[in-house]
Design a protein around this motif. Sequence first.
Motif, PDB file in Angstrom:
ATOM      1  N   LEU A  37      19.990 -19.591   4.969  1.00 31.75           N
ATOM      2  CA  LEU A  37      18.915 -18.447   4.134  1.00 31.75           C
ATOM      3  C   LEU A  37      17.620 -18.634   3.673  1.00 31.75           C
ATOM      4  N   TYR A  38      17.132 -17.722   3.617  1.00 34.11           N
ATOM      5  CA  TYR A  38      15.259 -17.757   3.228  1.00 34.11           C
ATOM      6  C   TYR A  38      15.290 -16.510   2.600  1.00 34.11           C
ATOM      7  N   ILE A  39      14.766 -16.903   0.751  1.00 35.07           N
ATOM      8  CA  ILE A  39      15.131 -15.621   0.458  1.00 35.07           C
ATOM      9  C   ILE A  39      13.502 -15.327   0.129  1.00 35.07           C
ATOM     10  N   TYR A  40      12.802 -14.320   0.219  1.00 32.42           N
ATOM     11  CA  TYR A  40      11.326 -14.381   0.445  1.00 32.42           C
ATOM     12  C   TYR A  40      11.114 -13.199  -0.726  1.00 32.42           C
ATOM     13  N   SER A  41       9.934 -12.845  -0.923  1.00 27.28           N
ATOM     14  CA  SER A  41       9.369 -11.731  -2.194  1.00 27.28           C
ATOM     15  C   SER A  41      10.987 -11.946  -3.221  1.00 27.28           C
ATOM     16  N   ASP A  42      10.589 -12.810  -4.087  1.00 30.38           N
ATOM     17  CA  ASP A  42      11.970 -12.938  -5.130  1.00 30.38           C
ATOM     18  C   ASP A  42      11.292 -12.893  -6.576  1.00 30.38           C
ATOM     19  N   HIS A  43       9.861 -12.649  -6.253  1.00 22.02           N
ATOM     20  CA  HIS A  43       9.767 -11.643  -7.798  1.00 22.02           C
ATOM     21  C   HIS A  43      10.583 -10.256  -7.740  1.00 22.02           C
ATOM     22  N   ILE A  44      11.288 -10.393  -8.252  1.00 24.21           N
ATOM     23  CA  ILE A  44      12.661  -9.228  -8.353  1.00 24.21           C
ATOM     24  C   ILE A  44      12.227  -8.440  -9.121  1.00 24.21           C
ATOM     25  N   TRP A  45      11.191  -8.146  -9.549  1.00 27.71           N
ATOM     26  CA  TRP A  45      10.362  -6.617 -10.819  1.00 27.71           C
ATOM     27  C   TRP A  45       9.426  -6.520 -10.430  1.00 27.71           C
ATOM     28  N   GLY A  46       8.547  -6.682  -9.246  1.00 26.95           N
ATOM     29  CA  GLY A  46       7.475  -5.468  -8.500  1.00 26.95           C
ATOM     30  C   GLY A  46       7.194  -6.408  -7.696  1.00 26.95           C
ATOM     31  N   SER A  47       6.520  -4.934  -7.293  1.00 22.92           N
ATOM     32  CA  SER A  47       5.521  -5.626  -6.236  1.00 22.92           C
ATOM     33  C   SER A  47       4.545  -5.144  -5.168  1.00 22.92           C
ATOM     34  N   ASN A  48       2.934  -5.699  -6.028  1.00 19.06           N
ATOM     35  CA  ASN A  48       2.351  -5.251  -4.929  1.00 19.06           C
ATOM     36  C   ASN A  48       0.963  -5.074  -6.530  1.00 19.06           C
ATOM     37  N   TYR A  49       0.601  -4.962  -7.555  1.00 22.75           N
ATOM     38  CA  TYR A  49      -0.324  -4.638  -8.666  1.00 22.75           C
ATOM     39  C   TYR A  49      -0.714  -5.791  -8.696  1.00 22.75           C
ATOM     40  N   GLU A  50      -0.701  -6.880  -8.385  1.00 23.13           N
ATOM     41  CA  GLU A  50      -2.285  -7.950  -9.417  1.00 23.13           C
ATOM     42  C   GLU A  50      -2.976  -7.822  -8.077  1.00 23.13           C
ATOM     43  N   HIS A  51      -2.064  -7.444  -7.068  1.00 18.85           N
ATOM     44  CA  HIS A  51      -2.906  -8.350  -5.519  1.00 18.85           C
ATOM     45  C   HIS A  51      -2.986  -7.070  -5.538  1.00 18.85           C
ATOM     46  N   PRO A  52      -4.004  -6.641  -4.304  1.00 16.65           N
ATOM     47  CA  PRO A  52      -4.485  -5.172  -3.500  1.00 16.65           C
ATOM     48  C   PRO A  52      -3.949  -5.731  -1.842  1.00 16.65           C
ATOM     49  N   GLY A  53      -3.649  -6.802  -1.599  1.00 20.60           N
ATOM     50  CA  GLY A  53      -3.833  -6.678  -0.491  1.00 20.60           C
ATOM     51  C   GLY A  53      -4.648  -7.172   0.730  1.00 20.60           C
ATOM     52  N   ILE A  54      -4.108  -7.498   1.702  1.00 16.57           N
ATOM     53  CA  ILE A  54      -5.758  -8.104   3.007  1.00 16.57           C
ATOM     54  C   ILE A  54      -5.527  -6.008   3.696  1.00 16.57           C
ATOM     55  N   ASP A  55      -6.809  -5.640   4.733  1.00 15.28           N
ATOM     56  CA  ASP A  55      -7.007  -4.827   5.247  1.00 15.28           C
ATOM     57  C   ASP A  55      -5.669  -4.290   5.730  1.00 15.28           C
ATOM     58  N   GLY A  56      -5.452  -3.515   3.962  1.00 20.08           N
ATOM     59  CA  GLY A  56      -5.006  -2.715   3.926  1.00 20.08           C
ATOM     60  C   GLY A  56      -3.601  -3.077   3.744  1.00 20.08           C
ATOM     61  N   VAL A  57      -3.144  -4.354   4.027  1.00 17.60           N
ATOM     62  CA  VAL A  57      -1.825  -4.464   4.591  1.00 17.60           C
ATOM     63  C   VAL A  57      -0.890  -5.365   3.027  1.00 17.60           C
ATOM     64  N   SER A  58      -0.327  -4.843   2.233  1.00 19.85           N
ATOM     65  CA  SER A  58      -0.022  -5.114   0.647  1.00 19.85           C
ATOM     66  C   SER A  58       1.027  -6.555   0.503  1.00 19.85           C
ATOM     67  N   PRO A  59       0.857  -6.658  -0.742  1.00 22.22           N
ATOM     68  CA  PRO A  59       1.809  -8.526  -0.427  1.00 22.22           C
ATOM     69  C   PRO A  59       3.248  -8.654   0.225  1.00 22.22           C
ATOM     70  N   TYR A  60       3.818  -6.987  -0.447  1.00 22.78           N
ATOM     71  CA  TYR A  60       4.692  -7.106   0.198  1.00 22.78           C
ATOM     72  C   TYR A  60       4.902  -6.875   1.899  1.00 22.78           C
ATOM     73  N   GLN A  61       4.262  -6.358   2.229  1.00 28.09           N
ATOM     74  CA  GLN A  61       4.251  -6.738   3.969  1.00 28.09           C
ATOM     75  C   GLN A  61       4.021  -8.079   4.401  1.00 28.09           C
TER      76      GLN A  61
END
Length: 310
Positions: A76-100
């Motif tokens: 088992l590999y659990i990822y994106s385990d900040h379960i309270w939300g995504s993509n707020y503090e960091h804008p991502g790179i080249d239009g690709v969000s932290p979630y993606q």
Amino acid sequence: MKNYLIKAYLRNIYVIGLLIIGQISFSLSAQTPLWQGKGRIVISSDGNEHDHDDWAATPMSLAILAANGLQDKLPLYIYSDHIWGSNYEHPGIDGVSPYQQMRESALTGGKMFRFTKTEFLCAVDNPEIAYEALKDEINKSSEDNPLFIVACGPVHVTGEAIARAEEGKRKYVTVITMLNCWNDYHADTPYIWENHSGWTLSEISGKFSTPEGGSLKIVSIMNQNAFMKRNWKEFEWLITAPERNDPFYNKKSWTWLFNRLCMSIKPVSDGENYYAIDASDTGKVIFLLTGIEETSPGLCYEIMRKPAKR
């Protein structure tokens, strides 16, 4: 970002010659590692919010496990385990969000390094599924089949799974984290725009590490930022070392890994034009397998250049 890296590479061509020709070596048998060849490993990481180090640490950790032939030991590999939300503090790179970005690091990383039997779960999509999946792994544990949980994100998901698991199984579980680690307390210290609470490491320890709570084991190692958040040139062996063409690995998997690591590059005020790749959580996986706390990009190279042939 890719064009920037190519230009930087041409401007600052730098090969870690001592690593490539073997003048620097690391003893991988000097310590007694927690991993003794039996049991299972589960990793839980974030990367979907706040810091973006796990964009790098996730694929690097998968590569280290693969080099040791441990794909089948990671159920088992659990990822994106900040379960309270995504993509707020960091804008991502080249239009690709932290979630993606985390989805790419985890899912493509799993394919690149042949984790064909591993279940990859995105915790923020459905926390209940993540809790239950980790609880089930805990409940499979025994003296001959221990479980090692590498906590690379907020420990809430791990804590909730432990709370739901059978008390008698907890003594066969070891949680690996770091000293002075943001992940250990973030659940109860949300940022100003957040509103959440959950399990912290001190709460997990206080409730489950006692004999009455099941004798859960927690190992906190030195903070890995000093060792695995390093100038990008220290990871350059991924695109220069001859071992990148070893048929043990998928073709171009080392190049793909280098590009993923570069997604985590951060400016560090330690000299002009100094840019750091942050794969710090990989240090916990290396510690699990080797017992070494003072990890480094060079140690990653030593592990990956001599894979365990299957």
